[in-house]
Design a protein around this motif. Structure first.
Motif, PDB file in Angstrom:
ATOM      1  N   GLN A 211       0.843  -1.184   0.000  1.00  5.72           N
ATOM      2  CA  GLN A 211       0.000   0.000   0.000  1.00  5.72           C
ATOM      3  C   GLN A 211       0.884   1.241   0.000  1.00  5.72           C
ATOM      4  OE1 GLN A 211      -2.194  -1.613   3.676  1.00  5.72           O
ATOM      5  NE2 GLN A 211      -3.673  -0.204   2.759  1.00  5.72           N
ATOM      6  N   SER A 212       0.368   2.328  -0.523  1.00  7.07           N
ATOM      7  CA  SER A 212       1.056   3.615  -0.446  1.00  7.07           C
ATOM      8  C   SER A 212       0.443   4.400   0.702  1.00  7.07           C
ATOM      9  CB  SER A 212       0.887   4.382  -1.765  1.00  7.07           C
ATOM     10  OG  SER A 212       1.548   5.624  -1.701  1.00  7.07           O
ATOM     11  N   LEU A 213       1.216   4.543   1.790  1.00  5.51           N
ATOM     12  CA  LEU A 213       0.695   5.191   2.997  1.00  5.51           C
ATOM     13  C   LEU A 213       1.594   6.341   3.425  1.00  5.51           C
ATOM     14  CD1 LEU A 213      -0.427   2.206   5.287  1.00  5.51           C
ATOM     15  CD2 LEU A 213      -1.844   3.628   3.800  1.00  5.51           C
ATOM     16  N   LEU A 214       0.955   7.395   3.911  1.00 10.20           N
ATOM     17  CA  LEU A 214       1.692   8.538   4.435  1.00 10.20           C
ATOM     18  C   LEU A 214       1.807   8.468   5.953  1.00 10.20           C
ATOM     19  CD1 LEU A 214       3.024  11.237   3.635  1.00 10.20           C
ATOM     20  CD2 LEU A 214       0.839  12.345   4.115  1.00 10.20           C
ATOM     21  N   TRP A 215       0.721   8.078   6.627  1.00 10.69           N
ATOM     22  CA  TRP A 215       0.666   8.050   8.089  1.00 10.69           C
ATOM     23  C   TRP A 215       0.567   6.614   8.596  1.00 10.69           C
ATOM     24  CZ3 TRP A 215       1.709  12.320  10.734  1.00 10.69           C
ATOM     25  CH2 TRP A 215       1.527  13.562  10.101  1.00 10.69           C
ATOM     26  N   PHE A 216       1.271   6.363   9.706  1.00 15.85           N
ATOM     27  CA  PHE A 216       1.234   5.055  10.340  1.00 15.85           C
ATOM     28  C   PHE A 216       0.750   5.217  11.776  1.00 15.85           C
ATOM     29  CE2 PHE A 216       4.039   4.631   6.786  1.00 15.85           C
ATOM     30  CZ  PHE A 216       3.721   3.376   6.276  1.00 15.85           C
ATOM     31  N   PRO A 217      -0.443   4.693  12.079  1.00 16.06           N
ATOM     32  CA  PRO A 217      -1.038   4.931  13.402  1.00 16.06           C
ATOM     33  C   PRO A 217      -0.483   4.000  14.470  1.00 16.06           C
ATOM     34  CG  PRO A 217      -2.510   3.605  12.066  1.00 16.06           C
ATOM     35  CD  PRO A 217      -1.349   3.951  11.176  1.00 16.06           C
ATOM     36  N   THR A 218      -0.369   4.516  15.680  1.00 16.61           N
ATOM     37  CA  THR A 218      -0.110   3.647  16.820  1.00 16.61           C
ATOM     38  C   THR A 218      -1.425   2.963  17.190  1.00 16.61           C
ATOM     39  OG1 THR A 218      -0.457   5.516  18.321  1.00 16.61           O
ATOM     40  CG2 THR A 218       1.806   5.038  17.662  1.00 16.61           C
ATOM     41  N   SER A 219      -1.369   1.994  18.077  1.00 19.55           N
ATOM     42  CA  SER A 219      -2.543   1.161  18.359  1.00 19.55           C
ATOM     43  C   SER A 219      -3.613   1.949  19.112  1.00 19.55           C
ATOM     44  CB  SER A 219      -2.126  -0.055  19.180  1.00 19.55           C
ATOM     45  OG  SER A 219      -1.149  -0.789  18.481  1.00 19.55           O
ATOM     46  N   PRO A 220      -4.821   2.066  18.559  1.00 20.99           N
ATOM     47  CA  PRO A 220      -5.863   2.906  19.163  1.00 20.99           C
ATOM     48  C   PRO A 220      -6.214   2.511  20.599  1.00 20.99           C
ATOM     49  CG  PRO A 220      -6.474   2.303  16.926  1.00 20.99           C
ATOM     50  CD  PRO A 220      -5.267   1.496  17.273  1.00 20.99           C
ATOM     51  N   ARG A 221      -6.265   1.207  20.873  1.00 18.17           N
ATOM     52  CA  ARG A 221      -6.650   0.791  22.225  1.00 18.17           C
ATOM     53  C   ARG A 221      -5.566   1.121  23.248  1.00 18.17           C
ATOM     54  NH1 ARG A 221      -8.733  -5.308  21.464  1.00 18.17           N
ATOM     55  NH2 ARG A 221      -6.804  -5.382  20.247  1.00 18.17           N
ATOM     56  N   TRP A 222      -4.308   0.977  22.838  1.00 21.44           N
ATOM     57  CA  TRP A 222      -3.212   1.357  23.743  1.00 21.44           C
ATOM     58  C   TRP A 222      -3.173   2.877  23.914  1.00 21.44           C
ATOM     59  CZ3 TRP A 222       1.864  -1.924  23.300  1.00 21.44           C
ATOM     60  CH2 TRP A 222       1.550  -3.265  23.531  1.00 21.44           C
ATOM     61  N   LEU A 223      -3.468   3.601  22.841  1.00 22.54           N
ATOM     62  CA  LEU A 223      -3.515   5.059  22.909  1.00 22.54           C
ATOM     63  C   LEU A 223      -4.628   5.507  23.860  1.00 22.54           C
ATOM     64  CD1 LEU A 223      -1.820   7.232  21.346  1.00 22.54           C
ATOM     65  CD2 LEU A 223      -3.837   7.559  19.923  1.00 22.54           C
ATOM     66  N   GLN A 224      -5.771   4.845  23.781  1.00 22.28           N
ATOM     67  CA  GLN A 224      -6.885   5.147  24.664  1.00 22.28           C
ATOM     68  C   GLN A 224      -6.515   4.882  26.120  1.00 22.28           C
ATOM     69  OE1 GLN A 224     -10.432   2.914  23.787  1.00 22.28           O
ATOM     70  NE2 GLN A 224     -11.481   3.567  25.656  1.00 22.28           N
ATOM     71  N   LEU A 225      -5.805   3.790  26.343  1.00 19.87           N
ATOM     72  CA  LEU A 225      -5.360   3.451  27.686  1.00 19.87           C
ATOM     73  C   LEU A 225      -4.441   4.543  28.236  1.00 19.87           C
ATOM     74  CD1 LEU A 225      -5.619   1.004  29.669  1.00 19.87           C
ATOM     75  CD2 LEU A 225      -3.431   0.211  28.758  1.00 19.87           C
ATOM     76  N   ALA A 226      -3.511   5.020  27.409  1.00 21.16           N
ATOM     77  CA  ALA A 226      -2.598   6.083  27.825  1.00 21.16           C
ATOM     78  C   ALA A 226      -3.346   7.390  28.084  1.00 21.16           C
ATOM     79  CB  ALA A 226      -1.532   6.296  26.757  1.00 21.16           C
ATOM     80  N   ALA A 227      -4.300   7.715  27.207  1.00 13.56           N
ATOM     81  CA  ALA A 227      -5.061   8.944  27.373  1.00 13.56           C
ATOM     82  C   ALA A 227      -5.875   8.927  28.661  1.00 13.56           C
ATOM     83  CB  ALA A 227      -5.971   9.161  26.169  1.00 13.56           C
ATOM     84  N   SER A 228      -6.396   7.773  29.013  1.00  9.46           N
ATOM     85  CA  SER A 228      -7.251   7.654  30.196  1.00  9.46           C
ATOM     86  C   SER A 228      -6.460   7.687  31.496  1.00  9.46           C
ATOM     87  CB  SER A 228      -8.063   6.357  30.126  1.00  9.46           C
ATOM     88  OG  SER A 228      -8.880   6.331  28.977  1.00  9.46           O
ATOM     89  N   HIS A 229      -5.217   7.219  31.471  1.00  9.58           N
ATOM     90  CA  HIS A 229      -4.507   7.000  32.732  1.00  9.58           C
ATOM     91  C   HIS A 229      -3.184   7.744  32.872  1.00  9.58           C
ATOM     92  CE1 HIS A 229      -7.224   3.742  34.048  1.00  9.58           C
ATOM     93  NE2 HIS A 229      -7.272   3.417  32.769  1.00  9.58           N
ATOM     94  N   LEU A 230      -2.608   8.253  31.785  1.00 11.14           N
ATOM     95  CA  LEU A 230      -1.295   8.892  31.895  1.00 11.14           C
ATOM     96  C   LEU A 230      -1.345  10.413  31.844  1.00 11.14           C
ATOM     97  CD1 LEU A 230      -0.382   5.926  31.404  1.00 11.14           C
ATOM     98  CD2 LEU A 230       1.510   6.858  30.067  1.00 11.14           C
TER      99      LEU A 230
END
Length: 350
Positions: A211-230
């Motif tokens: 695939q031709s991709l510009l952006w590579f996302p980090t894992s949404p569920r881990w990101l949510q965990l960090a946003a909620s607790h860090l």
């Protein structure tokens, strides 16, 4: 008919030579296979205790800050395995089983270490951490960011001054826009830089059809965990008793990050990257680690402490002054994430 004396001599020499080679190979060749066999046995024993969170940092100051927390405890039986020059350390951070490695600076080192970790060990996901330059004027030195996605800004064509940029590509630097002040805009023989996307191969894609991709996302569920607790966690403000930041550092989740094989210490280029790609952190490894993890279908998160202003400061780059503080705050965030992961992720997110 009997063989001639010369023939007999040659035959005898051939037999002797054969036995010399046989004995030599028997004495010397098993060393490498034996070493690999021992490592294989050790790795199997390590993997029986898995799965592990893979921890990847970049260079010595970040490693020093991580081990200075004293949160990492080595496995008493198999504390490490050395593979291709890298030491993969086995242990725990509180209740989280981890395998830690220092990958080395740059995209190639980062991708190689990540792929090696995923191929060899029983890994459930990757936490990458380190320091980074700050491209966002609303952020400050000492802050920690956990980006939602990364762009690889090292992929570009260097074009002639009058070249036309392909409209399908994603960014352009016209060097003439950055001529010496007072001389105005105009022709510059350095020409233009045209950015383009990455080719992404993955387990979930079609073989040999990237695939031709510009952006590579980090894992949404881990990101949510960090946003909620860090977010809101307390970070260090002082390098020592006589050197402190003017404000309390903060941790922010969900910004954009940029990676390229170039250390950015130039205010104009820093501002261009922020204005064009809206990135807040600038580093040399993260996109490779995120891309490799996603390619193999593993969750990944990146935690980066801002150590300098990437050229926007007066005088020398401040990484020598505040790099250790940024690394300390990053390590604290990593430890906190692992604690939260162990308490919440396994029961609520799998």
């Amino acid at each position: 008919m009997a063989a001639a004396p010369g023939t007999l001599v040659r035959q005898c020499l051939a037999v002797v030579f054969f036995f010399v080679i046989l004995v030599s190979s028997t004495c010397h060749s098993p060393a490498a296979p034996l070493k690999r066999s021992r490592k294989s046995t050790t790795i199997k024993e390590i993997n029986r205790k898995g799965p592990y969170i893979g921890l990847i940092t970049v260079y010595a100051p970040e490693e020093k800050a991580f081990f200075a927390t004293k949160a990492f405890k080595s496995d008493p039986k198999q504390p490490f395995v050395d593979l291709a020059g890298r030491r993969f350390r086995v242990g725990k951070v509180h209740d989280s089983k981890v395998i830690y490695v220092k990958c080395g600076i740059g995209l190639v080192n980062a991708a190689a270490a990540t792929q090696q970790m995923l191929d060899v060990f029983d890994i459930s996901g990757i936490v990458h951490f380190g320091i980074a330059g700050n491209a966002n004027s609303s952020m400050s030195i000492g802050d920690v960011i956990i980006p939602k996605q990364f762009i690889q800004t090292g992929l570009w064509d260097w074009l002639k001054p009058n070249a036309t940029v392909d409209s399908s590509d994603f960014g352009e630097v016209d060097v003439g826009e950055y001529n010496v002040k007072g001389k105005g805009k105009g022709m510059n023989l350095l020409g233009k830089i045209e950015y383009f996307a990455e080719q992404f191969y993955s387990e979930t894609g079609k073989p040999n059809e990237p695939q031709s991709l510009l952006w590579f996302p980090t894992s949404p569920r881990w990101l949510q965990l960090a946003a909620s607790h860090l977010q809101g966690m307390k970070l260090e403000r002082c390098v020592n008793s006589s050197l402190c930041l003017p404000n309390e550092p903060k941790l922010v989740v969900g910004l954009n990050g940029s990676t390229a094989d170039a250390f950015v210490d130039n205010a104009a280029y820093r501002d261009f990257l922020f204005q064009t790609f809206h990135v807040s952190s600038l580093d040399m490894e993260s996109s490779a680690i995120v891309m490799t993890s996603l390619s193999n279908d593993y969750p990944v998160i990146v935690i980066r402490g801002l150590s300098d202003l990437a050229g926007a400061q007066e005088g020398e780059n401040q990484i020598k002054v505040f790099g250790s503080l940024a690394a300390t705050n990053t390590a604290k965030a990593v430890i906190q994430f692992l604690n939260v992961y162990q308490r919440n992720y396994i029961s609520h997110y799998l």
